[in-house]
Structures are given as structure tokens and as C-alpha cells.
Design an enzyme around this catalytic site. Structure first.
Site, short mmCIF file in Angstrom:
data_model
loop_
_atom_site.label_atom_id
_atom_site.label_comp_id
_atom_site.label_asym_id
_atom_site.label_seq_id
_atom_site.Cartn_x
_atom_site.Cartn_y
_atom_site.Cartn_z
N ASP A 317 0.86 -1.18 0.00
CA ASP A 317 0.00 0.00 0.00
C ASP A 317 0.90 1.24 0.00
O ASP A 317 2.12 1.16 0.15
CB ASP A 317 -0.98 0.00 1.18
CG ASP A 317 -2.24 0.82 0.86
OD1 ASP A 317 -2.17 1.72 -0.01
OD2 ASP A 317 -3.30 0.59 1.47
N GLU A 510 -10.78 6.78 4.07
CA GLU A 510 -9.80 6.14 4.97
C GLU A 510 -9.94 6.65 6.41
O GLU A 510 -11.04 6.88 6.90
CB GLU A 510 -8.39 6.34 4.41
CG GLU A 510 -8.24 5.73 3.00
CD GLU A 510 -6.81 5.68 2.50
OE1 GLU A 510 -5.89 5.38 3.27
OE2 GLU A 510 -6.61 5.92 1.29
C1 BGC Z 1 -5.17 3.08 0.10
C2 BGC Z 1 -5.36 2.08 -1.01
C3 BGC Z 1 -5.15 2.74 -2.33
C4 BGC Z 1 -3.82 3.44 -2.38
C5 BGC Z 1 -3.55 4.16 -3.68
C6 BGC Z 1 -3.92 3.88 -0.06
O1 BGC Z 1 -3.90 4.92 0.87
O2 BGC Z 1 -5.16 2.40 1.34
O3 BGC Z 1 -6.63 1.50 -0.94
O4 BGC Z 1 -5.26 1.78 -3.35
O5 BGC Z 1 -3.76 4.39 -1.35
O6 BGC Z 1 -4.34 5.27 -3.83
C1 BGC Z 2 -3.32 9.92 -2.31
C2 BGC Z 2 -4.17 8.70 -2.02
C3 BGC Z 2 -3.53 7.91 -0.97
C4 BGC Z 2 -3.26 8.77 0.26
C5 BGC Z 2 -2.57 7.99 1.33
C6 BGC Z 2 -3.12 10.71 -1.04
O1 BGC Z 2 -2.33 11.82 -1.28
O2 BGC Z 2 -3.91 10.68 -3.28
O3 BGC Z 2 -4.35 7.93 -3.14
O4 BGC Z 2 -4.34 6.84 -0.63
O5 BGC Z 2 -2.52 9.92 -0.07
O6 BGC Z 2 -2.30 8.76 2.44
#
Ligand code: BGC
Ligand code: BGC
Length: 619
Positions: A317, A510
Site C-alpha cells: 500500500d 480512509e
Molecule cells: C489506500 C489504497 C489505495 C492506495 C492508492 C492507499 O492509501 O489504502 O486503498 O489503493 O492508497 O491510492
Molecule cells: C493519495 C491517495 C492515498 C493517500 C494515502 C493521497 O495523497 O492521493 O491515493 O491513498 O494519499 O495517504
């Protein structure tokens, strides 16, 4: 046969729970079948032929330098690319768009141009290994303006309709491929066990059975019957494993349970996804009994790859390695040795590459592990036919956001709605009423009805893309003579024939959506009470990413509909309210009476929810 599907697919998915004890034996048998099939497949070198693909992979791998191999293992968000030519210089295997990481002009044609441009830099490398371009297309191709936005998974779970999930994923795949992108970080097959969790809406629901029903269907929608040059996009099941089981529903938290429980609740969806050929799996940020999943060699390598026979690759991730113990070098060593094949760095790729290179030079990460990782990545790239067709298929670009696609999403909306209360048969409402008051902050707000992971990472309120709000959907459904009046706070409802109040949550994603209080806001309660005071029939529509604490609202209304996060096709809500479609949705979560009851899940001892799992009325 293809190399990603470990054998016989004819086992009924319903029996997983009881099957767990014999799982190890069964899987071992599948793997043996696979190996023996590979043995006699020799002659043909077609891409969908295991032995042929394995030969191609070996040949290519044998020509690669360490730098080329480590490049394949590196994934960078486009925002952090210092220059496009770094794709060539560092042999990058993958680039992604994280949430909201869009080209300057967010339109399908600009995405195509951008991704094809990145691809051209990958094809300038010595070995011309094409790029995988990844994106979170988790409810439609949701970063792209104008793409159709589907209900979030929590609503899809309420449809209980796996054929529809497959159809929706197929539409999404067309919209992803239509923007030049070849990889989606979906399906999310988390089993959300505590609705305080901010990612509850990304899960199909609280039971493993729901993930089993939907996981394979979504994978097939994306990839087709198996991963091949006919696949529109590569799928990625996430987040392995136990992401939805964390204590107190804390995002990226710790799932505490014994192994039998982990296998019984959180693993079955993965078996199904693997059985349907999922090419990649994302490793969870969360921990299992205190150990971060990115460091868990037992679950990643022994269980997922060896026991379950997963032949695709594991991607970390976003910056997940940075959460492991020790310095950056220790973190990479742990994660790669645990079995992670591709690292979503996502920013400082030069540092990642030099650190992993030093680890290999020092013998801390064996070359055999690097070779296994790259072999897995190349296998998927060959199977997907990327070497022959690295560029976008422009014939799909015109389909992005098409009417035909929107019709599928509208069907998903009406099947996802769950009717929880309907006193005196207030619903369905007549289309010929003289005056209808529509109230509430979520009645006329496209962003709110889409939720997080829409255009931006967190999502946002307002007119964020093309679509139909619930209010507009109502207006388009009733007779032209009906006067539909919008009153955001519900005032001035007196004299109307009915009131529809649309309340609930506003967008989050999230950990930002973790909550200790899921009560309706004061503002929402006031709106409902204002309409009630007018003495007219009141219909409450809840737009939310999970069940909320709604006892008072229920007492104040005649009918109550859980609409989840329906996406851009608001007419789907009107279809149900006005009787063009009789509600069929069944709760994908137990609905709690109060916060103290959370976590509450189907099968708990002394189970006494406000509405049980599977509940749903109809007309
Ligand atoms: C998320 C994932 C996601 C990734 C890319 C992460 O923060 O937990 O689900 O696929 O970011 O955006
Ligand atoms: C991204 C997301 C990612 C997240 C994780 C963001 O800046 O755009 O895709 O999941 O950071 O913290």
C-alpha cells in the site's frame, strides 16, 4: 489453461466456512493439478498458455540487469515523477494515480494522452517492458471527471446481485481502459466488522459470505473469465488481510484474533478472487496481532503464495513500508523478504531504488527473491498482453460516462436501496401529487451522494462531476404538473402533500472517516423535524457510508430508506420512491441501536440489533 488460476473452479462458494479445515489439502491439490497441466502444455507459446508464458518470462528475466529488475518492482505516483524520462532511466515498472492525481485538464482524452506518453518512455528502455498504470477505480473510474460513478461497495453488497456487480465492474473496466489505464486497485474485499471504520463503505458488508459472493464477480468483470490479452484491466484484490477487523474500527489498526478466525472471516474472499484469476493483491496497512501485514512473511508467502497458490504479484500500500520498524533500509529488507513484489513507494523512488540495490549487493535481500518478484510482475504483464498492446484502445474513450453506462449504474442504485420503515404504506409516493417538498443537505449535492474516492481522494461536496442529484432525479420522475420545491432546512413545508428529507454523512476517505459517534447531526434532525411539523407524510432518505444511529429520525418519519452512497445516478433513488422499482435491497450490515452496541455482527451471541443483517422491506 491460464497460469493464474489454480485449478478446479467447481466448488460451491457457499461452503467456504465449513471448508476451512480442509482448505490446505484442497489448495495443495489445486496446485498439483496446475503443475501437472503446465508440464504437458509445452508446444504452444500463446500468451494464455502457462508454459508459453513461463518461457517468455524466463527468457526476459535472464537478460535483465539488477537495475532493470528493481525498476520493475518500483511504483511511483505521477505527482512525484521528476521527469517523464525517469521512467526510462530507472526502468520503472509502474506508475499510479493516487486519489485525485489527475492530469491538469481532467477529461478522458487528457488521461489517454498522459498515460500513453508515460508508456512511450517505458518502451524506450533497452528491453521495452511496458508499464502498468494503476488507479483506484473503486466505484467507477472515479478520479475521472465525467466518468459514471457507481454506488460504493456497501450498497452493492445490499443488492446481493453478483451478476450486477460483474456488470458494473465490466462498465468500469471499459471506462478505465477508455482512459488508457490498465490496472485498477479493486475489488476491495475487506470484511468490515466495525462500522466506526472510515472504510466501511468500501467493503461489501460484514460477512465473509458477501465478499465470497462478490469478489470473484468483480474480478471477472474487470479481467474477463481469466487474465489474458482480452482483459480490459488488471484487477487488484485489497487489502490483504484483515483490514476490516481492526480493534475499534481504527483505520490501519491492529486486527486481534487467532488464525482460525482470521481464516474464517477475512480469507474466503481472497480464495474466490484467486480462483477467478486475480492478477494482483494489495497488502494491508493494518497489523495482525501486532505485526504489520507488510512484514508478515507467514501470511504473504507461506499462506497466500504457497498454500493458496497465488501466482500473481503483491503490491504494497501507499508508503506502507515507512510504517515498519527500523530505518528505511530495514523496512525495505523486511517487506521484500516477507513477499512484497512491487512497492508503491510512491514518492522518493531514487532513494527506494538505491536502498534496495544496496540490500541486494550486501546479500540481505537474496537475488532469488528479486527474481521471484520480477517473474510475478512480468508474468502478469505477459498474460495481460501488454507487450503486444501497450497503448490505450481509443475506441473505448467515447464510452466514458455514456448513457448506456449510466443506465447500469442506475440499476445498481435502485437495487442497493434498503427500505427500513414504511408506515401506512406511505411509499411508493404518487407521481401525481400536487406539491412535494424535498429537504436536507444531501438532496441536491452530487459530491455528497458519491462520497470519498470521487474526483479527489477524500471526495467533496457540490457539483464535482457530471450526474443527477436525488432532487433532479425526483423532478424527472414525477408528473410535469407536480410542484417539487427544494428547501434545504425543511422550512415552509406546510401545505405540501409529502416531504422527502435527504440527510446523512458528507464525504471522507480512509482514517479521516473513523468515527466514535455516528448520530445524525443536529442540523439533520432539525430539518426532519421542520418537515414533520408541517403535518405531512415524511420520507427520510439516508445518504451515508454505513448505518448511523437513527432512532429519533425513525420515530419522526413515516418511511425510511437507506440509500448508502449511490453515486452519480440519482434517478435510481426516485425509481424506488415513486414505485417504478419495488425495493429489493437487503442490509449488508447489522443496524445498531446505539454506539454501545458497536461492533455488532451477524452471528454474535445475544444478537439484538435495531435491524438485523439481511433486513429489507418491500412494497
Ligand atoms: C489506500 C489504497 C489505495 C492506495 C492508492 C492507499 O492509501 O489504502 O486503498 O489503493 O492508497 O491510492
Ligand atoms: C493519495 C491517495 C492515498 C493517500 C494515502 C493521497 O495523497 O492521493 O491515493 O491513498 O494519499 O495517504
Amino acid at each position: 489453461m491460464t497460469s493464474l488460476i489454480p485449478g478446479n473452479k467447481n466448488i460451491s462458494s457457499g461452503s467456504y466456512i465449513s471448508m476451512i479445515p480442509i482448505l490446505r489439502v484442497a489448495i495443495t491439490a489445486f496446485v498439483l493439478v496446475l503443475i501437472s497441466c503446465q508440464g504437458d502444455a509445452g508446444q504452444s507459446a500463446s500468451r494464455t498458455d502457462s508454459a508459453g508464458v513461463e518461457k517468455q518470462v524466463d527468457q526476459l528475466l535472464s537478460q535483465m540487469t539488477l537495475a532493470e529488475k528493481i525498476g520493475q518492482m518500483t511504483q511511483v505516483d505521477r505527482r512525484y515523477l521528476k521527469s517523464d524520462s525517469d521512467i526510462t532511466n530507472y526502468f520503472l515498472g509502474s506508475v499510479l494515480s493516487g486519489g485525485g492525481s489527475s492530469p491538469a485538464v481532467n477529461a478522458p482524452s487528457s488521461w489517454v494522452e498522459m498515460v500513453d506518453e508515460f508508456q512511450s518512455y517505458a518502451l524506450r528502455t533497452r528491453l521495452r517492458i511496458p508499464l502498468l498504470y494503476g488507479i483506484d477505480a473503486v466505484h467507477g473510474n472515479n478520479n475521472v471527471k465525467g466518468a459514471v460513478i457507481f454506488p460504493q461497495n456497501i450498497g452493492m453488497g445490499c443488492t446481493r446481485d453478483s451478476a450486477l456487480v460483474e456488470k458494473a465492474a465490466r462498465v468500469t473496466a471499459e471506462e478505465v481502459a477508455g482512459t488508457g489505464i490498465n490496472w485498477t486497485f479493486a475489488p476491495c474485499i475487506a470484511v468490515a466488522r466495525n462500522i466506526r471504520w472510515g472504510r466501511t463503505y468500501e467493503s461489501f458488508g460484514e460477512t465473509p459470505g458477501l465478499q465470497v459472493t462478490m469478489a470473484g464477480a468483480e474480478v471477472k468483470g474487470f479481467q474477463g473469465e481469466n487474465l489474458s490479452d482480452q482483459s480490459l484491466v488488471l484487477a487488484c484484490a485489497k487489502h490483504f488481510v484483515g483490514d476490516g477487523g481492526t480493534a475499534e474500527g481504527k483505520d490501519q489498526g491492529n486486527t486481534v484474533c487467532d488464525e482460525a478466525t482470521l481464516r474464517e472471516i477475512h480469507l474466503p474472499g481472497y480464495l474466490e478472487a484467486i480462483r477467478d484469476g486475480v492478477g494482483s493483491i494489495m497488502v494491508s496497512y493494518s497489523s495482525w496481532n501486532g505485526l504489520k501485514m507488510s512484514a508478515n512473511k507467514y501470511l504473504l508467502t507461506d499462506v497466500l503464495k504457497n498454500e493458496m497458490g497465488f501466482k500473481g504479484f503483491l503490491v504494497s500500500d501507499w508508503a506502507a513500508l515507512d510504517q515498519l520498524q527500523g530505518d528505511y533500509s530495514n523496512q525495505i529488507e523486511t517487506a521484500v523478504n516477507a513477499g512484497i513484489d512491487m512497492v508503491m513507494v510512491p514518492d522518493n523512488y531514487k532513494r527506494f531504488i538505491s536502498t534496495l540495490t544496496a540490500l541486494v549487493d550486501d546479500g540481505k535481500v537474496p537475488v532469488s527473491r528479486i527474481d521471484d518478484a520480477v517473474r510475478r510482475i512480468l508474468r502478469v504483464k505477459f498474460l495481460k498482453g501488454l507487450f503486444e498492446h501497450p497503448y490505450s484502445d481509443s475506441s473505448l474513450t467515447g464510452k466514458v460516462g455514456s448513457q448506456a453506462h449510466r443506465q447500469v449504474a442506475r440499476q445498481c442504485v435502485r437495487e442497493s436501496l434498503v427500505l427500513l420503515r414504511n408506515e401506512n404504506k406511505v411509499l411508493p409516493l404518487g407521481k401525481n401529487l400536487k406539491r412535494i417538498v424535498v429537504a436536507g443537505k444531501n438532496a441536491d449535492d452530487l459530491g455528497n451522494q458519491c462520497g470519498g474516492w470521487t474526483i479527489s481522494w477524500q471526495g467533496s461536496s457540490g457539483d464535482i462531476t457530471t450526474g443527477t442529484t436525488i432532487l433532479q432525479g425526483i423532478k424527472e420522475t414525477v408528473s410535469p404538473e407536480t410542484d417539487v420545491v427544494y428547501s434545504s432546512d425543511g422550512s415552509g413545508a406546510a401545505g405540501a402533500d409529502a416531504g422527502i428529507v435527504v440527510v446523512g454523512e458528507t464525504p471522507y476517505a480512509e482514517g479521516a472517516g473513523d468515527r466514535s459517534d455516528l448520530s445524525l447531526s443536529k442540523e439533520d434532525m432539525t430539518t426532519i423535524e421542520n418537515v414533520k411539523r408541517a403535518g405531512i407524510p415524511v420520507v427520510v432518505v439516508l445518504v451515508s457510508g454505513r448505518p448511523m444511529i437513527v432512532n429519533e429520525a425513525l420515530a419522526d418519519c413515516d418511511a425510511f430508506v437507506a440509500a448508502w452512497l449511490p453515486g452519480t445516478e440519482g434517478e435510481g433513488v426516485a425509481d424506488v420512491l415513486f414505485g417504478d422499482y419495488k425495493p429489493t435491497g437487503k442490509l449488508s450490515h447489522s443496524w445498531p441501536r446505539d454506539m454501545k452496541q458497536i461492533p455488532i455482527n451477524y452471528g454474535d451471541p445475544n444478537y439484538d440489533p435495531l435491524f438485523p443483517y439481511g433486513f429489507g422491506l418491500t412494497y
